[in-house]
Design a protein around this motif. Structure first.
Motif, short mmCIF file in Angstrom:
data_model
loop_
_atom_site.label_atom_id
_atom_site.label_comp_id
_atom_site.label_asym_id
_atom_site.label_seq_id
_atom_site.Cartn_x
_atom_site.Cartn_y
_atom_site.Cartn_z
N LYS A 196 19.97 15.30 -13.18
CA LYS A 196 19.90 13.83 -13.14
C LYS A 196 21.29 13.21 -13.34
O LYS A 196 21.70 12.32 -12.60
CB LYS A 196 19.00 13.34 -14.29
N SER A 197 21.99 13.69 -14.38
CA SER A 197 23.28 13.07 -14.73
C SER A 197 24.36 13.38 -13.69
O SER A 197 25.20 12.53 -13.40
CB SER A 197 23.74 13.55 -16.11
N THR A 198 24.34 14.61 -13.14
CA THR A 198 25.36 14.93 -12.13
C THR A 198 25.04 14.22 -10.80
O THR A 198 25.95 13.84 -10.07
CB THR A 198 25.53 16.45 -11.93
N ASP A 199 23.75 14.00 -10.51
CA ASP A 199 23.41 13.23 -9.30
C ASP A 199 23.95 11.80 -9.43
O ASP A 199 24.52 11.23 -8.49
CB ASP A 199 21.88 13.17 -9.09
N LEU A 200 23.78 11.23 -10.63
CA LEU A 200 24.27 9.86 -10.86
C LEU A 200 25.80 9.82 -10.75
O LEU A 200 26.37 8.90 -10.17
CB LEU A 200 23.81 9.36 -12.24
#
Ligand SMILES: C[S@@+](CC[C@H](N)C(=O)[O-])C[C@H]1O[C@@H](n2cnc3c(N)ncnc32)[C@H](O)[C@@H]1O
Ligand code: SF4
Ligand code: SF4
Length: 306
Positions: A133-137
């Motif tokens: 989730k965080s790396t996609d963001l």
């Protein structure tokens, strides 16, 4: 102030504010050091504080941290109002709540996303699926034109994985990322801090030794930095104002005159300078605390100096 290096650094520091509007969070990281209190600063209270500060001091940037600031319904509105006033904004976030599209001026915002290492290690602390989730963001933020940076907690278990982590992150983001490493806050910090949380050992997340912290500080960008200087006027969710984001003794409160807050900060540094704890560094505003790292940084305790 006699020490020119400290006084010049202070002049720059005063152009910056740190604001922590809440402690609540959507995650429950195993080694998070903050207590999840109920306090929340309203958008109006923050804007009023900023406005009063700007009347006495040039302000160029504000860092927001929490808790998780993207939980606040009107946080993006606040950011848009502040960037419209030409204030550069830094946001420290876990990167799991995507409200990027609502931010009007990505180029006026530095998104600092916390990633604690490679996927499995990160998710062991922050919960399954959160690395993705965080790396996609993060990838999305780069495409949208945000400035981006990484904060990363270091323990005994992920210390040796730093080279692989940096390589993996560069591959994911398509460029080398700026990373600031945070040694897991030591027990001496956690015991002294009013809103620190976890004191004991958490399996898989051992505290670094003094030697390991020193090694990390010498070879990487860390928080606190090796030469300190990390003070800033810091407004916390309970309305108290400290001399830095980790402060334990307030300078005043949200209602205190900005000029008085600035003078109190200057006086703290004058004490540091006068006592000459460590004449090579840029100083700390919490002379007996120094992030719980006094032994690591070879800083003489106040009692021994008076
Ligand atoms: C308290 S968090 C708040 C912002 C946001 N929720 C996040 O996780 O980025 C601020 C920073 O402290 C770091 N942090 C949390 N627990 C820590 C600990 N025990 N030692 C060192 N840093 C820690 C986080 O990784 C994050 O970069
Ligand atoms: S480290 Fe950040 S994301 Fe994790 S629980 Fe603490 S405040 Fe929330
Ligand atoms: S306590 Fe000192 S070393 Fe820690 S953040 Fe504050 S100013 Fe920096």
């Amino acid at each position: 102030m006699e020490n020119k290096k400290i006084s010049q650094h202070l002049e720059n520091t005063l152009k910056h504010l740190y604001i922590n509007p809440l402690e609540k969070c959507n995650l429950a990281c195993k080694i998070c050091y903050t207590k999840k209190t109920k306090f929340v600063l309203s958008k109006e209270a923050i804007l009023d504080f900023v406005d009063r500060y700007q009347k006495v001091q040039k302000l160029e940037s504000i860092t927001f941290c929490g808790g998780e600031v993207f939980l606040l319904a009107d946080f993006v509105e606040l950011i848009n109002e502040l960037t419209a006033k030409n204030i550069f904004i830094q946001i420290i976030s876990n990167g799991t709540i995507d409200r990027l599209a609502e931010i009007k001026e990505p180029n006026m915002v530095n998104l600092i996303i916390s990633l604690d290492g490679l996927k499995d290690y990160h998710d062991q602390n922050r919960g399954i699926g959160n690395f993705a989730k965080s790396t996609d963001l993060l990838k999305k933020a780069i495409v949208l034109g945000f400035h981006t940076e990484i904060f990363s907690i270091v323990t005994k278990e992920n210390l040796e994985q730093i080279p692989q982590f940096e390589e993996a992150l560069a591959t994911i983001c398509g460029k080398k990322m700026e990373i600031t490493y945070h040694p897991r806050k030591p027990r001496t910090y956690l015991k002294a801090h009013p809103i620190s949380n976890i004191l004991g050992t958490v399996k898989g997340f051992e505290f670094l030794s003094s030697q390991e912290i020193n090694g990390l500080m010498k070879t990487k960008q860390t928080f606190p930095p090796q030469n300190l200087g990390c003070y800033q006027i810091s407004l916390m969710s309970n309305g108290q104002v400290y001399g830095c984001c980790e402060g334990i003794t307030p300078l005043g409160s949200i209602t205190t005159d900005s000029e008085e807050l600035i003078n109190n900060l200057k006086n703290r540094l004058a004490i540091w300078d006068h006592k000459n704890y460590n004449n090579k560094c840029l100083g700390c505003v919490e002379k007996d605390f120094v992030c719980g790292l006094t032994d690591n940084l070879k800083i003489k305790k106040y009692e021994n100096n008076s």
